[in-house]
Motif scaffolding. Sequence first.
Motif, PDB file in Angstrom:
ATOM      1  N   PHE A 281       1.014  -1.271   0.091  1.00 40.08           N
ATOM      2  CA  PHE A 281      -0.010  -0.007  -0.098  1.00 40.08           C
ATOM      3  C   PHE A 281       0.957   1.145  -0.003  1.00 40.08           C
ATOM      4  O   PHE A 281       0.336   2.524   0.308  1.00 40.08           O
TER       5      PHE A 281
ATOM      6  N   GLU B 263       4.033   6.787  -3.260  1.00 38.24           N
ATOM      7  CA  GLU B 263       5.315   7.303  -3.500  1.00 38.24           C
ATOM      8  C   GLU B 263       5.530   8.620  -2.826  1.00 38.24           C
ATOM      9  O   GLU B 263       4.612   9.365  -2.545  1.00 38.24           O
TER      10      GLU B 263
ATOM     11  N   LYS C  60      -6.481  -4.690  -2.062  1.00 40.62           N
ATOM     12  CA  LYS C  60      -5.639  -3.698  -2.637  1.00 40.62           C
ATOM     13  C   LYS C  60      -6.178  -2.770  -3.733  1.00 40.62           C
ATOM     14  O   LYS C  60      -6.312  -1.666  -3.618  1.00 40.62           O
TER      15      LYS C  60
ATOM     16  N   LEU D 274     -10.014   5.331  -2.805  1.00 37.07           N
ATOM     17  CA  LEU D 274      -9.259   6.752  -2.654  1.00 37.07           C
ATOM     18  C   LEU D 274      -9.821   7.445  -4.009  1.00 37.07           C
ATOM     19  O   LEU D 274      -9.802   8.398  -3.955  1.00 37.07           O
TER      20      LEU D 274
ATOM     21  N   ILE E  43     -11.414  11.100  -4.288  1.00 38.62           N
ATOM     22  CA  ILE E  43     -11.027  12.351  -5.189  1.00 38.62           C
ATOM     23  C   ILE E  43     -11.979  12.803  -6.175  1.00 38.62           C
ATOM     24  O   ILE E  43     -12.368  13.992  -6.338  1.00 38.62           O
TER      25      ILE E  43
ATOM     26  N   GLY F 263      -9.032  16.479  -1.474  1.00 40.14           N
ATOM     27  CA  GLY F 263      -8.338  17.956  -2.124  1.00 40.14           C
ATOM     28  C   GLY F 263      -8.577  17.969  -3.406  1.00 40.14           C
ATOM     29  O   GLY F 263      -8.462  17.208  -4.396  1.00 40.14           O
TER      30      GLY F 263
ATOM     31  N   GLY G 131      -3.492  11.009 -10.476  1.00 40.42           N
ATOM     32  CA  GLY G 131      -2.556  10.399 -11.569  1.00 40.42           C
ATOM     33  C   GLY G 131      -1.517   9.446 -11.097  1.00 40.42           C
ATOM     34  O   GLY G 131      -1.951   8.808  -9.990  1.00 40.42           O
TER      35      GLY G 131
ATOM     36  N   CYS H 275      -0.727   4.192 -10.247  1.00 33.82           N
ATOM     37  CA  CYS H 275      -1.615   3.235  -9.632  1.00 33.82           C
ATOM     38  C   CYS H 275      -2.914   3.523  -9.612  1.00 33.82           C
ATOM     39  O   CYS H 275      -3.529   2.659 -10.539  1.00 33.82           O
TER      40      CYS H 275
ATOM     41  N   PHE I 172       3.136  13.548 -10.873  1.00 36.49           N
ATOM     42  CA  PHE I 172       1.831  13.645 -10.775  1.00 36.49           C
ATOM     43  C   PHE I 172       1.497  13.959  -9.304  1.00 36.49           C
ATOM     44  O   PHE I 172       0.240  14.186  -8.941  1.00 36.49           O
TER      45      PHE I 172
ATOM     46  N   ARG J 258      -4.107  23.113  -8.080  1.00 37.76           N
ATOM     47  CA  ARG J 258      -4.093  22.212  -6.978  1.00 37.76           C
ATOM     48  C   ARG J 258      -4.792  22.973  -5.555  1.00 37.76           C
ATOM     49  O   ARG J 258      -4.468  22.190  -4.401  1.00 37.76           O
TER      50      ARG J 258
HETATM   51  C1  UDX Z   1      -1.574   5.385  -4.155  1.00 35.40           C
HETATM   52  C2  UDX Z   1      -2.215   4.845  -2.941  1.00 35.40           C
HETATM   53  O1  UDX Z   1      -2.168   6.014  -2.024  1.00 35.40           O
HETATM   54  C3  UDX Z   1      -1.259   3.862  -2.499  1.00 35.40           C
HETATM   55  O2  UDX Z   1      -1.908   3.474  -1.148  1.00 35.40           O
HETATM   56  C4  UDX Z   1      -1.234   2.833  -3.468  1.00 35.40           C
HETATM   57  O3  UDX Z   1      -0.182   1.686  -2.599  1.00 35.40           O
HETATM   58  C5  UDX Z   1      -0.561   3.227  -4.780  1.00 35.40           C
HETATM   59  O4  UDX Z   1      -1.444   4.154  -5.060  1.00 35.40           O
HETATM   60  P1  UDX Z   1       0.391   6.887  -4.714  1.00 35.40           P
HETATM   61  O5  UDX Z   1       0.172   6.948  -6.187  1.00 35.40           O
HETATM   62  O6  UDX Z   1       1.667   7.177  -4.548  1.00 35.40           O
HETATM   63  O7  UDX Z   1      -0.299   6.028  -3.973  1.00 35.40           O
HETATM   64  O8  UDX Z   1      -0.429   8.498  -4.691  1.00 35.40           O
HETATM   65  P2  UDX Z   1      -1.409   9.195  -3.708  1.00 35.40           P
HETATM   66  O9  UDX Z   1      -0.529   9.741  -2.732  1.00 35.40           O
HETATM   67  O10 UDX Z   1      -2.380   8.018  -3.365  1.00 35.40           O
HETATM   68  O11 UDX Z   1      -1.784  10.227  -4.888  1.00 35.40           O
HETATM   69  C6  UDX Z   1      -2.867   9.976  -5.895  1.00 35.40           C
HETATM   70  C7  UDX Z   1      -2.982  11.109  -6.986  1.00 35.40           C
HETATM   71  O12 UDX Z   1      -4.097  11.736  -6.320  1.00 35.40           O
HETATM   72  C8  UDX Z   1      -2.152  12.028  -6.951  1.00 35.40           C
HETATM   73  O13 UDX Z   1      -2.206  12.515  -8.356  1.00 35.40           O
HETATM   74  C9  UDX Z   1      -2.479  13.128  -6.076  1.00 35.40           C
HETATM   75  O14 UDX Z   1      -2.363  14.481  -6.591  1.00 35.40           O
HETATM   76  C10 UDX Z   1      -4.237  13.012  -6.191  1.00 35.40           C
HETATM   77  N1  UDX Z   1      -4.647  13.523  -5.127  1.00 35.40           N
HETATM   78  C11 UDX Z   1      -4.576  13.213  -3.897  1.00 35.40           C
HETATM   79  C12 UDX Z   1      -5.751  14.477  -5.184  1.00 35.40           C
HETATM   80  O15 UDX Z   1      -6.072  14.812  -6.147  1.00 35.40           O
HETATM   81  N2  UDX Z   1      -6.317  14.882  -3.986  1.00 35.40           N
HETATM   82  C13 UDX Z   1      -6.321  14.334  -3.009  1.00 35.40           C
HETATM   83  O16 UDX Z   1      -7.167  14.869  -1.959  1.00 35.40           O
HETATM   84  C14 UDX Z   1      -5.532  13.344  -2.822  1.00 35.40           C
END
Ligand code: UDX
Length: 443
Positions: free
Chosen positions: A155, A158, A213, A220, A224, A260, A266, A269, A331, A421
């Motif tokens: 989980f 990045e 997963k 998530l 968003i 947010g 993006g 994942c 991203f 953002r």
């Molecule tokens: C995600 C999952 O959080 C993680 O648990 C899984 O293992 C892999 O995928 P990650 O891709 O690293 O992790 O990024 P994450 O921090 O989840 O953000 C994903 C995207 O959502 C980003 O582009 C971020 O900018 C966007 N985002 C996040 C929003 O647009 N608004 C938010 O409130 C939160």
Amino acid sequence: MPLTISVFGTGYLGATHAAGMAELGHRVIGVDVDEAKIARLSRGEVPFYEPGLPELLRKHVESGRLTFTTDATLAAAEADVHFIGVGTPQRKGEYAADMTYVDAVIETLAPLLTRPAVILGKSTVPVGTAARLAQRVRELAPVGDAAELGWNPEFLREGFAVEDTLRPDRLVLGVDKDRPGRIEEVAREVYAEILERDTPFLVTDLATAELVKVSANAFLATKISFINAIAEVCEVTGADVTELADAIGYDDRIGRKFLGAGLGFGGGCLPKDIRAFMARAGELGVDQALTFLREVDAVNLRRRQHVVDLATRLVGGSLDGARVAVLGAAFKPNSDDVRDSPALDVAGALHLRGAKVKVHDPEANANAAAVWPTLEFHDSVAAACADADLVVIGTEWRQFREADPAALAGEVAHARVIDGRNCLPVEDWQAAGWDYHGMGRFA
Ligand code: UDX
């Protein structure tokens, strides 16, 4: 007791997991087919940007606890546990996941297993994959049933990958309940230090572990897109989506995290995982269960178009010849990953419509230039913004949030900003003379 562990795949997931397992006290062999990558990792260099990982990797390469090889034979001969951390990208022209790399690890490794071994998959895979692979391992391994496979989804985020690996909020392990074997016992040894801290450890069947997963990522993504859908309504009513998110977020059933609103999600994942999940549901005959994810994807992609349309309006109806600075290409902040990056997508779309686009990202310029060689990249915020008619914030890097709006106003031709953002201190920017446009607010 320290184990000898191999990790197949040395990308974001595999390299971090390998270094993390060494930090937990184990001897670790990282395996990859990419010789250049293995050479760099062996020298203690991380081929991508991940805070804290270079230090951890170097520490264990120097201590000799962490080694890298392209030779799977070595890993099979020495390791008791084999992790699979290779990618499962979206297939070209399809929604489904490309299983080539995961399958290749099994086809390479299993025939080499001449002594009892546990394989733990970490890659995100379509539900049903683990059962299929477990069967394949038993068929191919000279040691037969003593080669066991479980699924242990990852989980990590990045930008926080080291922290998430060493201090995960939960561990999930899928095992074949009809053949439990040694998998749970071995996983408990691998993660002994983490489990001592009372980290929740959920042992499930294989399908549940695989689904945990993708469900987590689908949830998530949905959260968003929910707030971004509300942002669309805010945009036509004059409401403010950030205040709205604060207000609903105080309800702890809802929570403020991942509300947010902005350019959307993006990365390597969330986008591909929801698409692969839809594709798999279709194969299983339950596509209706996940049709809402189509909407989640559509809302998400509309945010990029919204910024392009807004930019067009702000520069007077045509982007042709407009000078636009795009701040951010990764991203998300604290990453150099540009896979499915909303920021880079917007930069590219503006460029294709005739704008003269200058991009600056603190870490992702090189990766972005490989995707969009025709964009102009700059090493500083000031250089990207020089003479701009419009500034677009695509990624909420700290450097952009903390930029001095008064100084920047002196660099640009027109002090106009789209905060993709919702991350800038609005009053400071307005006080410095900027015409400020947020997402879902100040319409
Ligand atoms: C995600 C999952 O959080 C993680 O648990 C899984 O293992 C892999 O995928 P990650 O891709 O690293 O992790 O990024 P994450 O921090 O989840 O953000 C994903 C995207 O959502 C980003 O582009 C971020 O900018 C966007 N985002 C996040 C929003 O647009 N608004 C938010 O409130 C939160």
